[in-house]
Design a protein around this motif. Structure first.
Motif, PDB file in Angstrom:
ATOM      1  N   GLY A 173       5.077  31.754  23.475  1.00 28.21           N
ATOM      2  CA  GLY A 173       3.995  32.210  22.582  1.00 28.21           C
ATOM      3  C   GLY A 173       4.514  32.376  21.153  1.00 28.21           C
ATOM      4  N   SER A 174       5.702  32.964  21.010  1.00 29.19           N
ATOM      5  CA  SER A 174       6.273  33.137  19.662  1.00 29.19           C
ATOM      6  C   SER A 174       6.521  31.774  19.016  1.00 29.19           C
ATOM      7  CB  SER A 174       7.610  33.881  19.722  1.00 29.19           C
ATOM      8  OG  SER A 174       7.426  35.129  20.304  1.00 29.19           O
ATOM      9  N   LEU A 175       6.919  30.811  19.845  1.00 30.34           N
ATOM     10  CA  LEU A 175       7.186  29.459  19.331  1.00 30.34           C
ATOM     11  C   LEU A 175       5.896  28.817  18.816  1.00 30.34           C
ATOM     12  CD1 LEU A 175       9.618  27.254  19.440  1.00 30.34           C
ATOM     13  CD2 LEU A 175       8.276  26.310  21.308  1.00 30.34           C
ATOM     14  N   TYR A 176       4.840  28.851  19.631  1.00 33.73           N
ATOM     15  CA  TYR A 176       3.642  28.131  19.192  1.00 33.73           C
ATOM     16  C   TYR A 176       2.800  28.904  18.181  1.00 33.73           C
ATOM     17  CZ  TYR A 176       0.861  30.199  23.162  1.00 33.73           C
ATOM     18  OH  TYR A 176       0.228  31.035  24.054  1.00 33.73           O
ATOM     19  N   ASN A 177       3.107  30.203  18.000  1.00 38.38           N
ATOM     20  CA  ASN A 177       2.370  30.974  16.995  1.00 38.38           C
ATOM     21  C   ASN A 177       3.117  31.081  15.666  1.00 38.38           C
ATOM     22  OD1 ASN A 177      -0.022  31.676  18.367  1.00 38.38           O
ATOM     23  ND2 ASN A 177       1.114  33.181  19.590  1.00 38.38           N
ATOM     24  N   ALA A 178       4.409  30.694  15.642  1.00 37.23           N
ATOM     25  CA  ALA A 178       5.211  30.863  14.419  1.00 37.23           C
ATOM     26  C   ALA A 178       4.567  30.109  13.262  1.00 37.23           C
ATOM     27  CB  ALA A 178       6.632  30.354  14.662  1.00 37.23           C
ATOM     28  N   LYS A 179       4.379  30.810  12.156  1.00 39.45           N
ATOM     29  CA  LYS A 179       3.687  30.186  11.009  1.00 39.45           C
ATOM     30  C   LYS A 179       4.658  29.360  10.159  1.00 39.45           C
ATOM     31  CE  LYS A 179      -0.508  31.986  11.444  1.00 39.45           C
ATOM     32  NZ  LYS A 179      -1.289  31.166  12.337  1.00 39.45           N
ATOM     33  N   HIS A 180       5.925  29.794  10.141  1.00 42.10           N
ATOM     34  CA  HIS A 180       6.883  29.146   9.235  1.00 42.10           C
ATOM     35  C   HIS A 180       8.059  28.581  10.026  1.00 42.10           C
ATOM     36  CE1 HIS A 180       4.564  30.986   6.123  1.00 42.10           C
ATOM     37  NE2 HIS A 180       4.701  32.157   6.721  1.00 42.10           N
ATOM     38  N   GLU A 181       8.707  27.603   9.421  1.00 40.06           N
ATOM     39  CA  GLU A 181       9.804  26.910  10.099  1.00 40.06           C
ATOM     40  C   GLU A 181      10.893  27.883  10.550  1.00 40.06           C
ATOM     41  OE1 GLU A 181      11.651  23.836   7.822  1.00 40.06           O
ATOM     42  OE2 GLU A 181      12.588  22.963   9.606  1.00 40.06           O
ATOM     43  N   GLN A 182      11.191  28.868   9.686  1.00 36.13           N
ATOM     44  CA  GLN A 182      12.274  29.810  10.018  1.00 36.13           C
ATOM     45  C   GLN A 182      11.973  30.586  11.314  1.00 36.13           C
ATOM     46  OE1 GLN A 182      12.883  32.433   6.736  1.00 36.13           O
ATOM     47  NE2 GLN A 182      14.898  33.084   7.467  1.00 36.13           N
ATOM     48  N   ASP A 183      10.728  31.042  11.448  1.00 34.91           N
ATOM     49  CA  ASP A 183      10.336  31.776  12.665  1.00 34.91           C
ATOM     50  C   ASP A 183      10.307  30.846  13.878  1.00 34.91           C
ATOM     51  OD1 ASP A 183      10.050  33.974  11.080  1.00 34.91           O
ATOM     52  OD2 ASP A 183       7.903  33.662  10.755  1.00 34.91           O
ATOM     53  N   PHE A 184       9.887  29.611  13.620  1.00 39.92           N
ATOM     54  CA  PHE A 184       9.846  28.606  14.683  1.00 39.92           C
ATOM     55  C   PHE A 184      11.262  28.354  15.210  1.00 39.92           C
ATOM     56  CE2 PHE A 184       9.962  24.070  15.936  1.00 39.92           C
ATOM     57  CZ  PHE A 184       8.964  24.058  16.892  1.00 39.92           C
ATOM     58  N   GLU A 185      12.210  28.183  14.286  1.00 43.63           N
ATOM     59  CA  GLU A 185      13.600  27.926  14.681  1.00 43.63           C
ATOM     60  C   GLU A 185      14.190  29.139  15.418  1.00 43.63           C
ATOM     61  OE1 GLU A 185      15.293  25.090  14.584  1.00 43.63           O
ATOM     62  OE2 GLU A 185      13.555  24.091  13.726  1.00 43.63           O
ATOM     63  N   ALA A 186      13.833  30.336  14.943  1.00 46.09           N
ATOM     64  CA  ALA A 186      14.342  31.561  15.599  1.00 46.09           C
ATOM     65  C   ALA A 186      13.786  31.657  17.019  1.00 46.09           C
ATOM     66  CB  ALA A 186      13.958  32.796  14.782  1.00 46.09           C
ATOM     67  N   ALA A 187      12.509  31.313  17.188  1.00 41.97           N
ATOM     68  CA  ALA A 187      11.895  31.365  18.531  1.00 41.97           C
ATOM     69  C   ALA A 187      12.569  30.346  19.452  1.00 41.97           C
ATOM     70  CB  ALA A 187      10.398  31.089  18.422  1.00 41.97           C
ATOM     71  N   LYS A 188      12.893  29.177  18.886  1.00 43.20           N
ATOM     72  CA  LYS A 188      13.564  28.138  19.677  1.00 43.20           C
ATOM     73  C   LYS A 188      14.943  28.621  20.146  1.00 43.20           C
ATOM     74  CE  LYS A 188      14.326  24.075  17.840  1.00 43.20           C
ATOM     75  NZ  LYS A 188      14.191  22.865  16.978  1.00 43.20           N
ATOM     76  N   GLU A 189      15.665  29.242  19.230  1.00 39.12           N
ATOM     77  CA  GLU A 189      17.016  29.728  19.586  1.00 39.12           C
ATOM     78  C   GLU A 189      16.960  30.817  20.650  1.00 39.12           C
ATOM     79  OE1 GLU A 189      19.905  30.790  16.646  1.00 39.12           O
ATOM     80  OE2 GLU A 189      19.382  29.000  15.484  1.00 39.12           O
ATOM     81  N   ALA A 190      15.969  31.706  20.518  1.00 36.75           N
ATOM     82  CA  ALA A 190      15.835  32.788  21.502  1.00 36.75           C
ATOM     83  C   ALA A 190      15.500  32.211  22.876  1.00 36.75           C
ATOM     84  CB  ALA A 190      14.753  33.766  21.047  1.00 36.75           C
ATOM     85  N   LEU A 191      14.675  31.173  22.892  1.00 33.00           N
ATOM     86  CA  LEU A 191      14.338  30.532  24.169  1.00 33.00           C
ATOM     87  C   LEU A 191      15.561  29.851  24.762  1.00 33.00           C
ATOM     88  CD1 LEU A 191      10.840  28.883  23.559  1.00 33.00           C
ATOM     89  CD2 LEU A 191      11.400  30.576  25.315  1.00 33.00           C
ATOM     90  N   ARG A 192      16.290  29.145  23.905  1.00 31.37           N
ATOM     91  CA  ARG A 192      17.493  28.434  24.352  1.00 31.37           C
ATOM     92  C   ARG A 192      18.481  29.422  25.009  1.00 31.37           C
ATOM     93  NH1 ARG A 192      19.879  23.604  25.736  1.00 31.37           N
ATOM     94  NH2 ARG A 192      22.107  23.815  25.467  1.00 31.37           N
ATOM     95  N   ALA A 193      18.645  30.585  24.399  1.00 26.11           N
ATOM     96  CA  ALA A 193      19.587  31.572  24.955  1.00 26.11           C
ATOM     97  C   ALA A 193      19.125  32.018  26.349  1.00 26.11           C
ATOM     98  CB  ALA A 193      19.689  32.772  24.019  1.00 26.11           C
ATOM     99  N   LYS A 194      17.824  32.191  26.511  1.00 24.79           N
ATOM    100  CA  LYS A 194      17.318  32.620  27.829  1.00 24.79           C
ATOM    101  C   LYS A 194      17.530  31.520  28.869  1.00 24.79           C
ATOM    102  CE  LYS A 194      14.066  36.279  26.805  1.00 24.79           C
ATOM    103  NZ  LYS A 194      14.152  36.328  25.336  1.00 24.79           N
ATOM    104  N   PHE A 195      17.260  30.270  28.469  1.00 19.83           N
ATOM    105  CA  PHE A 195      17.448  29.173  29.437  1.00 19.83           C
ATOM    106  C   PHE A 195      18.930  28.963  29.765  1.00 19.83           C
ATOM    107  CE2 PHE A 195      13.042  27.838  28.321  1.00 19.83           C
ATOM    108  CZ  PHE A 195      12.550  27.772  29.620  1.00 19.83           C
ATOM    109  N   CYS A 196      19.817  29.222  28.805  1.00 25.40           N
ATOM    110  CA  CYS A 196      21.260  29.089  29.100  1.00 25.40           C
ATOM    111  C   CYS A 196      21.662  30.138  30.144  1.00 25.40           C
ATOM    112  CB  CYS A 196      22.094  29.263  27.837  1.00 25.40           C
ATOM    113  SG  CYS A 196      22.003  27.813  26.763  1.00 25.40           S
TER     114      CYS A 196
END
Ligand SMILES: N[C@@H](CCC(=O)N[C@@H](CS)C(=O)NCC(=O)O)C(=O)O
Length: 222
Positions: free
Chosen positions: A108-131
């Motif tokens: 949800g944070s990924l698809y709601n992020a308005k700006h690239e920086q928040d989008f990238e942060a959401a991606k990194e947080a997801l990546r850490a959980k999947f790792c």
């Protein structure tokens, strides 16, 4: 006349999918009623104290809410256990069902992020959980805990379904190199209960929903 259970649903809801998957895994016949969450009917507001789907109307007419208690109710009352026997393993499975919910929040944070920086942060947080998750998956496969399908599988199949749609548009790299996760994801995607949990229009409906978010991801999809 014996009533069948009814799953009060929304076409895209991943939590509804958990219940639909468990109902199918246990070969329980059920009806579905779809709710417009932007225009909730009065009976739904009364039956669902949090105003959320899924709701399960039991054969006796009780309304159960929240996906975790709903799937546990189904598991306790219908043959073919999807939770492990041992209390420690069962607690661990419950924790990973919650982990799947946290990943859904992250999506949800990924698809709601308005700006690239928040989008990238959401991606990194997801990546850490999947790792983290990668290390928890049983090596033998094909499911989370090895040979048998569990409630953790029912919780993660809708998570992976998001990536099946997103992969057509964006190279997120969130799951890159996670071999066990990749194998597990592919296996779940082919499971009949997982395939039957959503309508044939799911992919298009999800894309339309994501485009309407007016977010960084929406722009990538357009
Ligand atoms: N913790 C709940 C989460 C369910 C949930 O968030 N459902 C969403 C749809 S996916 C909902 O009904 N939201 C209410 C709304 O949008 O008004 C569960 O596990 O059942």
């Amino acid at each position: 006349m014996i009533e069948v259970q009814t799953l009060i649903s929304h076409t895209l809801c991943p939590y509804v999918q958990r219940a639909a998957i468990v109902l199918s895994e246990k070969s329980i016949p059920f009806d579905r009623i779809y709710i417009d969450l932007a225009n909730k009917p009065d009976w739904f507001q009364k039956a669902s104290p949090l105003g959320k789907v899924p709701l399960l109307k039991t054969e006796e007419g009780h309304y159960l809410f929240e996906s975790a208690p709903i799937v546990e109710y189904l598991d306790e009352t219908q043959p073919g256990k999807l939770h492990p026997e041992g209390p420690v393993e069962r607690a661990r499975h419950r924790a990973y069902v919650e982990f799947a919910s946290q990943i859904l929040n992250g999506i949800g944070s990924l698809y709601n992020a308005k700006h690239e920086q928040d989008f990238e942060a959401a991606k990194e947080a997801l990546r850490a959980k999947f790792c983290h998750l990668e290390d928890q998956i049983d090596l033998r496969g094909p499911f989370f805990a090895g040979g048998s399908f569990s409630l953790v599988d029912a919780a993660f199949a809708p998570v992976f379904r998001y990536f099946d749609v997103l992969d057509d548009f964006v190279d997120l790299k969130v799951l890159d190199g996670l071999k066990k996760t990749g194998k597990w994801r592919r296996h779940l995607a082919e499971r009949p209960s997982v395939m039957a949990a959503v309508a044939g229009t799911y992919q298009e409906d999800l894309k339309a929903f994501l485009r309407r978010r007016d977010s960084w991801l929406s722009r990538l999809l357009n």
